[in-house]
Scaffold this motif. Sequence first.
Motif: not given
Length: 144
Positions: A24-25, A78-82, A89-94
């Motif tokens: 879903k990402l 961001y995320y990577a398993r290995d 991309y997981i999320q954004h913010g400020s």
Amino acid sequence: MQNLLLLLFILSGPACFAQLDLTKLQRVDERVIRCFTNARCATHGDSTFTVEKYPSFFRTQFISKFYDLKEVIPFHIYYARDIGEPLYYIQHGSCRGFSITCPLPHPGFYFVRFFHAAKPALVEIDARKPTVHVKMYGACEIHE
């Protein structure tokens, strides 16, 4: 303030502390973080800590070294398993230039990329093992 930031991450949705569903990402081009490989950065940092269990989180005030407290800096997580795995991309913010908290839902690599026009920064979190290693690159000059 710390508790408020943690609460905001917990309430910001299932991508934060729930198990990440990679189907879903959105996959992203690794250049968004690889551009820091040969970047000239004004400041660096290293940190190590131990995670007892997941979910967990990482918090640092590293960005206060080069961002003004009045600035609002957009960031993406961001995320990577290995190593060699796709980047998601997981999320954004400020945030203000004081501190950042990054959720760690489960083991893997996490990257917090700050999109400041003059001073981009990156926090790289290697959370593949209980001893988590963090590398930080601040106020960088990159060529994207």
